[in-house]
Each structure stands twice: as C-alpha cells, then as structure tokens.
Design an enzyme around this catalytic site. Structure first.
Site, short mmCIF file in Angstrom:
data_model
loop_
_atom_site.label_atom_id
_atom_site.label_comp_id
_atom_site.label_asym_id
_atom_site.label_seq_id
_atom_site.Cartn_x
_atom_site.Cartn_y
_atom_site.Cartn_z
N TYR A 142 0.84 -1.22 0.00
CA TYR A 142 0.00 0.00 0.00
C TYR A 142 0.87 1.26 0.00
CZ TYR A 142 -3.09 3.63 1.82
OH TYR A 142 -3.78 4.80 2.00
N ARG A 269 0.91 -6.04 13.65
CA ARG A 269 0.60 -6.27 12.24
C ARG A 269 1.84 -6.12 11.39
NH1 ARG A 269 -4.43 -2.31 10.91
NH2 ARG A 269 -6.12 -3.75 11.38
C1 UD1 Z 1 -2.02 3.44 7.56
C2 UD1 Z 1 -1.32 4.68 7.07
C3 UD1 Z 1 -2.31 5.71 6.61
C4 UD1 Z 1 -3.27 5.06 5.65
C5 UD1 Z 1 -3.98 3.91 6.32
C6 UD1 Z 1 -4.93 3.20 5.38
C7 UD1 Z 1 0.73 4.82 8.41
C8 UD1 Z 1 1.45 5.55 9.47
N1 UD1 Z 1 -0.51 5.24 8.14
O1 UD1 Z 1 -2.65 3.71 8.71
O2 UD1 Z 1 -1.65 6.76 5.97
O3 UD1 Z 1 -4.19 6.00 5.19
O4 UD1 Z 1 -3.00 2.98 6.66
O5 UD1 Z 1 -5.48 2.13 6.06
O6 UD1 Z 1 1.25 3.91 7.81
N2 UD1 Z 1 -4.82 -1.11 15.28
C9 UD1 Z 1 -5.13 -1.76 16.45
N3 UD1 Z 1 -6.36 -2.35 16.55
C10 UD1 Z 1 -7.28 -2.31 15.55
C11 UD1 Z 1 -6.94 -1.63 14.35
C12 UD1 Z 1 -5.68 -1.05 14.26
O7 UD1 Z 1 -4.33 -1.83 17.38
O8 UD1 Z 1 -8.39 -2.87 15.72
C13 UD1 Z 1 -3.49 -0.45 15.19
C14 UD1 Z 1 -2.71 -0.78 13.95
O9 UD1 Z 1 -1.93 -1.92 14.11
C15 UD1 Z 1 -1.88 0.51 13.81
C16 UD1 Z 1 -2.81 1.59 14.37
O10 UD1 Z 1 -3.77 0.92 15.16
O11 UD1 Z 1 -0.73 0.43 14.61
C17 UD1 Z 1 -3.55 2.36 13.30
O12 UD1 Z 1 -4.09 1.43 12.40
P1 UD1 Z 1 -5.04 1.86 11.19
O13 UD1 Z 1 -6.13 2.71 11.70
O14 UD1 Z 1 -5.39 0.62 10.45
O15 UD1 Z 1 -4.15 2.81 10.30
P2 UD1 Z 1 -2.58 2.70 9.89
O16 UD1 Z 1 -2.26 1.32 9.45
O17 UD1 Z 1 -1.73 3.39 10.87
#
Ligand code: UD1
Length: 315
Positions: A142, A269
């Site tokens: 991505y 992840r």
């Molecule tokens: C990433 C990108 C962002 C992009 C997005 C699209 C980075 C810094 N950011 O966001 O620019 O638009 O992907 O999806 O790379 N998490 C939990 N529990 C959950 C869901 C998520 O702990 O149920 C954690 C994830 O592991 C991560 C954080 O929360 O560490 C944020 O996750 P998420 O909201 O999916 O976005 P990113 O992957 O950070």
C-alpha cells in the site's frame, strides 16, 4: 462554480469532499466502484452525479473526467494489511487506476488533479515529525503504491504540464468511516467496540503512535490544494501535527464513552509503522493550512456520530 470529479466519492473521505463542494455551490460528479464505498454515504447529497465503475478501466476513467475542471482522486483500496494480503488487487486499484485517472484528466483538460497520498510513504524514520523532504521508505505494498502514485503525478506535471498536488493523509477519522471490515481505521473500530462495552484489540504493545487527523481538516487541506498557486507538482502533508499512542487513545476514548473494558493485545501487524507524526509547515506555507478542528474535538464529534448513527451506516 466549477465542476469537480471526486473519485472514490462514495467512500469516507470522498463523500465529505463531495458534501463540502456542494455546500460551496460547485457541481460534483462521483466515480466509485462501490468495492469499499457505499451509496448510503451519498444518500443525503441528491445533487451529486453518480457514476459506478472501475477506474482501472481507462474508458470508465475517461467518461468520469469528461468536462471536469478539478479531479480529486480519492479512489483506492486504502489499507496496509489488505495490501499485504492481496498486493495484486491493491496494485490495480491504487496504481493502474491512478495512471488512468491522470491520462483521462490530462485529455479532458482538467485544471488540476489532487491525489490522496499517504503518511505510510515515510515508513519508519528515526526523525519525528516527518517532513516531505525525507526520502520515502515504504514498508507495505500500500505504501509503495501511494508513493508511485505521487511520482506519477509529478511526472505528469513535468511531462505534460498537467497541474497536480499530492496530499499525504495521516490517519484520517470522523463520521461515516466504516468500522465493519477487518481493515477499518482504528478509531472507528475502538468507537463501535467501546460503545457496546466490548474489548477492542490492540496490535503490538500499543505504544505505537499516530497523528490522527479529523476529516474536516483534510477536506480543508484538499480544497485549498485545488487552487493554491504555488502547490502544483508538490507533495504536502495534511495532518494535525501531534501524535498519540494506541494505549493512550484507548484510555481517552474509554473515558469519553464511559466504558469499563480493558483492551486485548495481539501480535503486531506486519507492515505496521511504529511512529507517525507530520510536520505541517509546508502545508502552512503553500496552502495557508492550519488544522481547524483539534484532535480532541474531532474525537468527541466522531464518538457522538457512532453513538447516534443509524445502524445501516455502521453495519
Ligand atoms: C495506515 C497509514 C495511513 C493510511 C492507512 C490506510 C501509516 C502511518 N498510516 O494507517 O496513511 O491511510 O493505513 O489504512 O502507515 N490497530 C489496532 N487495533 C485495531 C486496528 C488497528 O491496534 O483494531 C493499530 C494498527 O496496528 C496501527 C494503528 O492501530 O498500529 C492504526 O491502524 P489503522 O487505523 O489501520 O491505520 P494505519 O495502518 O496506521
């Protein structure tokens, strides 16, 4: 009045852009495959012209761009883990479609294309906040696809004189973000779990940090990028400029909601970035951008939306 194409306009960010453009008196066309977008996101906007199709089909991209002054290219499969699971599908949606949109915008004589870039482009850098002069370091398909998109935009500006701007989003959140898929943004997932007093899952130790950005700030930044004179050919962060850990986010949300549960912890992840925080000086200089809604206010508004949203909107 100008004519705007919002690709991915049935999605979370695209539908907010469409709403604001209509409120400002513009003409809005949405092109969306409805793979991740939903018609219900546009149900309150009868003034939108809706085209359903796949932008990886260049003929559809041409129909979508026909007669448009500005193209806000938001269509994507916007997920790090989904791209790790299925890199080919996300490549098609995030790169093939972007190239088609650029060709179509160029041939339709569009004034400017504004692209949804991503903070994931930075990967893990030792320096915070992250600024646009840092070399990209994509850690997932991505992230790589979003960097390629930005580079295609810059190349179209240099080669064909098409004006383009890439806006790097940082963890955008707000009303209408879909909480229902395994790839949903973390605030939407935490909000819906905590409102039912269920335990959300935290991947890793929860000490990773993010610069969560309320949707109204992103809409403001993107619409500024359509017209800002010195912005063409640039890549620009649009964010809040702060950062908060997942553990702290969980506590703040639990307090606002009044839930009593503890999180459960799972393996980190793959492809996850450790820390993310934007330097927003370039957006200030080139776009006159300043966050208009602080993180805490945006979080309160978002939780209120999930509390009162019709079940169909969050199912
Ligand atoms: C990433 C990108 C962002 C992009 C997005 C699209 C980075 C810094 N950011 O966001 O620019 O638009 O992907 O999806 O790379 N998490 C939990 N529990 C959950 C869901 C998520 O702990 O149920 C954690 C994830 O592991 C991560 C954080 O929360 O560490 C944020 O996750 P998420 O909201 O999916 O976005 P990113 O992957 O950070």
């Amino acid at each position: 009045m100008a004519h705007y194409l919002v690709t991915g306009g049935a999605g979370f960010i695209g539908s907010h852009l469409a709403e604001e453009l209509l409120a400002r008196g513009h003409r809005v066309r949405v092109a969306d495959s409805l793979v991740t977008g939903k018609r219900t996101n546009l149900a309150h906007l009868p003034g939108v012209e809706f085209l359903e199709g796949d932008l990886a089909d260049v003929e559809f991209a041409r129909r979508a761009a026909e007669g448009c002054d500005y193209v806000l290219h938001q269509a994507a499969i916007p997920s790090v883990p989904r791209s790790v699971a299925d890199p080919i599908a996300s490549n098609r949606a995030n790169i093939d479609a972007t190239l088609n949109v650029l060709v179509a915008a160029r041939d339709a004589g569009a004034r400017r294309v504004v692209f949804a870039g991503s903070s994931s482009a930075y990967g893990n850098t030792p320096t915070l906040p992250k600024h646009e002069a840092m070399p990209p370091n994509p850690l997932s398909p991505y992230a790589l696809q979003k960097v390629v998109g930005e580079q295609y935009l810059q190349m179209f500006t240099a080669l064909y004189g098409l004006e383009t701007v890439s806006i790097r989003y940082f963890n955008v959140f707000g009303p209408r973000q879909d909480p229902s898929s395994p790839y949903s943004g973390v605030i939407s997932v935490f909000a819906t779990a905590l409102l039912e007093n269920r335990s959300p899952r935290i991947y890793g130790d929860g000490e990773q940090t993010r610069d969560f950005t309320y949707i109204a700030n992103v809409v403001d930044g993107v619409l500024r990028a359509c017209e800002a004179p010195g912005a063409s050919g640039e890549v620009i962060n649009v964010a809040t400029g702060g950062r908060i850990s997942l553990n702290r986010l969980f506590e703040v949300m639990r307090d606002i909601i009044g839930a009593t549960v503890q999180p459960t912890y799972a393996d980190p992840r793959s492809g996850d970035v450790r820390d993310s925080q934007a330097d927003i000086q370039k957006a200030q200089a080139l776009l006159g951008y300043q966050p208009i809604v602080p993180f805490e206010d945006g979080l309160a508004r978002t939780i209120e939306w999930y509390r009162t949203a019709p079940a169909a909107a969050t199912a």
